[in-house]
Design a protein around this motif. Structure first.
Motif, PDB file in Angstrom:
ATOM      1  N   ASP A   1       9.256   8.538  -3.902  1.00 11.20           N
ATOM      2  CA  ASP A   1       8.190   7.759  -4.536  1.00 11.20           C
ATOM      3  C   ASP A   1       8.728   6.451  -5.111  1.00 11.20           C
ATOM      4  OD1 ASP A   1       6.780  10.053  -4.028  1.00 11.20           O
ATOM      5  OD2 ASP A   1       6.106  10.355  -6.098  1.00 11.20           O
ATOM      6  N   ASP A   2       7.793   5.535  -5.356  1.00  9.05           N
ATOM      7  CA  ASP A   2       7.981   4.328  -6.185  1.00  9.05           C
ATOM      8  C   ASP A   2       8.647   3.155  -5.473  1.00  9.05           C
ATOM      9  OD1 ASP A   2       6.859   5.957  -8.036  1.00  9.05           O
ATOM     10  OD2 ASP A   2       8.524   5.928  -9.457  1.00  9.05           O
TER      11      ASP A   2
ATOM     12  N   HIS B   1       0.869   5.404  -2.837  1.00  9.20           N
ATOM     13  CA  HIS B   1       1.217   5.805  -4.215  1.00  9.20           C
ATOM     14  C   HIS B   1       0.585   4.826  -5.213  1.00  9.20           C
ATOM     15  CE1 HIS B   1       3.440   8.152  -7.077  1.00  9.20           C
ATOM     16  NE2 HIS B   1       4.342   7.238  -7.362  1.00  9.20           N
TER      17      HIS B   1
ATOM     18  N   HIS C   1       0.790   1.491  -9.751  1.00  9.46           N
ATOM     19  CA  HIS C   1       1.427   2.628 -10.418  1.00  9.46           C
ATOM     20  C   HIS C   1       0.988   2.710 -11.888  1.00  9.46           C
ATOM     21  CE1 HIS C   1       4.573   5.630 -11.384  1.00  9.46           C
ATOM     22  NE2 HIS C   1       4.554   5.855 -10.078  1.00  9.46           N
TER      23      HIS C   1
ATOM     24  N   PRO D   1       0.353   8.769  -9.100  1.00  4.73           N
ATOM     25  CA  PRO D   1       1.476   8.641 -10.040  1.00  4.73           C
ATOM     26  C   PRO D   1       1.463   9.774 -11.059  1.00  4.73           C
ATOM     27  CG  PRO D   1       0.487   6.504  -9.664  1.00  4.73           C
ATOM     28  CD  PRO D   1      -0.394   7.505  -8.963  1.00  4.73           C
TER      29      PRO D   1
HETATM   30 ZN   LIG Z   1       5.589   7.266  -9.020  1.00  2.00          ZN
END
Ligand SMILES: [Zn+2]
Length: 227
Positions: free
Chosen positions: A45-46, A96, A100, A136
């Motif tokens: 993720d991210d 995602h 966020h 998130p």
């Molecule tokens: Zn995340």
């Protein structure tokens, strides 16, 4: 039905099907798939991130395994080369959100906008429309589920949190994961954590060990039987 009415009905149906989400099973929430014997899915993720994403891809390529990257739309725009590297690797892309932000506090239309902005950031680079969404923090709720369904997504959470986001040392991540892993697990990791990265070191331990145990690393969609 009269011919004119039938024609209008058919044309409208074609237009509707053209703009409708392509994911016929949208709206489900998954955290693992226990019936996927011998299969597991690494998820990151991210990202994308200009330094860590290529380093993760290098390790995945070394072991010839696939994974899934849940990207932040804003990072796709900021780091297009890192995003292209994921595409080039053959790994799967998930949404995602764009910022966020705290989607637990957002309305359905605000969440839809988050999803849509990421879709647009991706579409500027490749003709690709993700069908899996990781909120998130793993946030869930009726607005999030409705927005996911509306934009054609299944929600994908995880069954093993490596806690790499909390700077857990690599050997502890590996020890805990190797003690808990089972068929169909979805493993949460990150290709960007502020102030240092223990993910890369953990991958160096867990991937060869799990391959030796006979596990196959697949994308989330493969794990869920969608591919
Ligand atoms: Zn995340």
């Amino acid at each position: 039905m009269k011919r004119a009415a039938l024609t209008v009905f058919l044309v409208f149906g074609i237009i509707l099907s053209a703009i409708a989400p392509t994911n016929a099973t949208a709206g489900n929430v998954f955290a693992k798939n226990s019936s996927a014997t011998g299969k597991i899915a690494l998820t990151f993720d991210d990202g994308p991130h200009p330094i860590y994403t290529p380093k993760i891809l290098e390790i995945l390529e070394e072991y010839e395994i696939d994974a899934t990257f849940f990207v932040i739309g804003r990072n796709v725009e900021n780091y297009p080369d890192a995003f292209r590297a994921i595409l080039g690797s053959g790994c799967e892309i998930g949404n995602h959100t764009y910022t966020h932000g705290n989607i637990g506090g957002m309305s359905e239309s605000e969440i839809c906008r988050e999803l849509e902005l990421t879709e647009q950031a991706i579409a500027k680079i490749a003709p690709l429309r993700p069908t899996i969404f990781r909120p998130p923090e793993g946030a869930c709720g009726s607005a999030i589920e409705r927005a996911s369904r509306e934009r054609g997504y299944d929600i994908v959470l995880w069954s093993i949190d490596t806690l790499d986001w909390a700077h857990t040392p690599s050997d502890i991540i590996a020890r805990k994961l190797l003690g808990n892993i089972g068929d169909g697990d979805i493993i949460l990791m990150h290709d960007y954590v502020s102030r240092g990265n223990t993910t890369l070191g953990a991958l160096r331990i867990i991937i060869p060990e799990l391959l030796a145990r006979g596990y196959e690393f697949v994308t989330v969609s493969e794990l869920l039987g969608d591919e």
